[in-house]
Design a protein around this motif. Sequence first.
Motif, PDB file in Angstrom:
ATOM      1  N   HIS A   1      17.437  79.177  62.032  1.00 30.11           N
ATOM      2  CA  HIS A   1      17.624  77.758  61.740  1.00 30.11           C
ATOM      3  C   HIS A   1      16.599  76.933  62.497  1.00 30.11           C
ATOM      4  O   HIS A   1      16.021  77.380  63.493  1.00 30.11           O
ATOM      5  N   ALA A   2      16.411  75.690  62.040  1.00 26.33           N
ATOM      6  CA  ALA A   2      15.561  74.713  62.722  1.00 26.33           C
ATOM      7  C   ALA A   2      16.344  73.407  62.851  1.00 26.33           C
ATOM      8  O   ALA A   2      17.328  73.182  62.136  1.00 26.33           O
ATOM      9  N   ASP A   3      15.921  72.530  63.764  1.00 25.54           N
ATOM     10  CA  ASP A   3      16.607  71.240  63.869  1.00 25.54           C
ATOM     11  C   ASP A   3      16.100  70.298  62.768  1.00 25.54           C
ATOM     12  O   ASP A   3      15.222  70.655  61.976  1.00 25.54           O
ATOM     13  N   ARG A   4      16.651  69.080  62.722  1.00 24.44           N
ATOM     14  CA  ARG A   4      16.364  68.156  61.609  1.00 24.44           C
ATOM     15  C   ARG A   4      15.059  67.398  61.753  1.00 24.44           C
ATOM     16  O   ARG A   4      14.661  66.673  60.827  1.00 24.44           O
ATOM     17  N   LEU A   5      14.382  67.511  62.882  1.00 27.76           N
ATOM     18  CA  LEU A   5      13.125  66.790  63.060  1.00 27.76           C
ATOM     19  C   LEU A   5      12.048  67.415  62.185  1.00 27.76           C
ATOM     20  O   LEU A   5      11.817  68.624  62.240  1.00 27.76           O
ATOM     21  N   LYS A   6      11.401  66.622  61.384  1.00 30.26           N
ATOM     22  CA  LYS A   6      10.481  67.136  60.377  1.00 30.26           C
ATOM     23  C   LYS A   6       9.141  67.529  60.983  1.00 30.26           C
ATOM     24  O   LYS A   6       8.655  66.907  61.929  1.00 30.26           O
TER      25      LYS A   6
END
Length: 333
Positions: A256-261
């Motif tokens: 997974h990755a965080d929501r920061l683009k």
Amino acid sequence: MTLRRTRLITGLMLAAACAAPSWAQQEGPGKRTELTPEKQRITDEALYADHSRYQATQDRIQALNDGGRPVRDYHLAKAQCWLDVSFHEYSRNDRSHFPQAALDESVALIDGMERGVSPMPTDTPLVNDAKYLRADLWQRLKLIHGTPGFACAQQKVACGEVELVHAGNEFNQQQWRHSKPYIQMAEDLTNEAEALARQCTPPAPQNMTLTANVVFDFDRDTRRHMRAESVLGMEGALRRIAEEKLRLVSVQLVGHADRLKGPTDQYNQGLSERRARTVRQYLIDQGIAADRIQYEWRGDREQVQACDGLRGAKLKECLLPNRRVEVKFQVER
């Protein structure tokens, strides 16, 4: 080991522990438990000190049992039987090296169990140059190892092997007359082990899932950027699998990755994939077969922490749980 002998040994050791002087040597992990040299066992103080060493060893076996290792466990039973025959011969004033050698075998097994060694050894050395007696019994006991019935017979197998060594030591000292009682004990234990193995119905496997989350520093995907505390959680699951001898069926990884683009719409998708691959390689390096590990990645689609209202470094740190690889170990007991 007969019930009569076990009660005698337990009683003598408890009495000795109560009478032992305050300076008696205390034993522990990684330290050899040395008895008083044979020629110096002539004072009450020396005898009390040795008895306290036996009691300390017995206490370590009990602690392993209290910690969850069952009495029927092969290695716990073997440690107990080595301790019993050592104390039995010590109490009979055996001035050979046998009591010390048998005690050394018990302590070595205890050390291994306390340190979580896996796999533990199953060999049975002929300590003090004990004579190899009754090859038929050795062979019968050996055949039980590795069979499904071993789960029910392991305690009897362990003690049967130790009694054969005990008998061989007695044969060297005073020939057949002194070895015969211990050969009889080995015969009885072998017969009991075979009966238990035949009647044994192994329990059906129990499926379990052990989980961990490995989290990464912001915008990072290499091993050195895995947060140490989260790696410890994964290593704890691996340690439990080894210590409890669980069968690892498969490992599922989800990156997974965080929501920061990132710089592109697909950046977080690739970042989550690289994180999953990093954890996969880490597990392979720990000895897990590659074909048991399945992995996928989901980019930033599954956030577990929103962190609304934060900015800058505080926001990045708050979003740490989203920068994760979910690890699921499918195991059978």
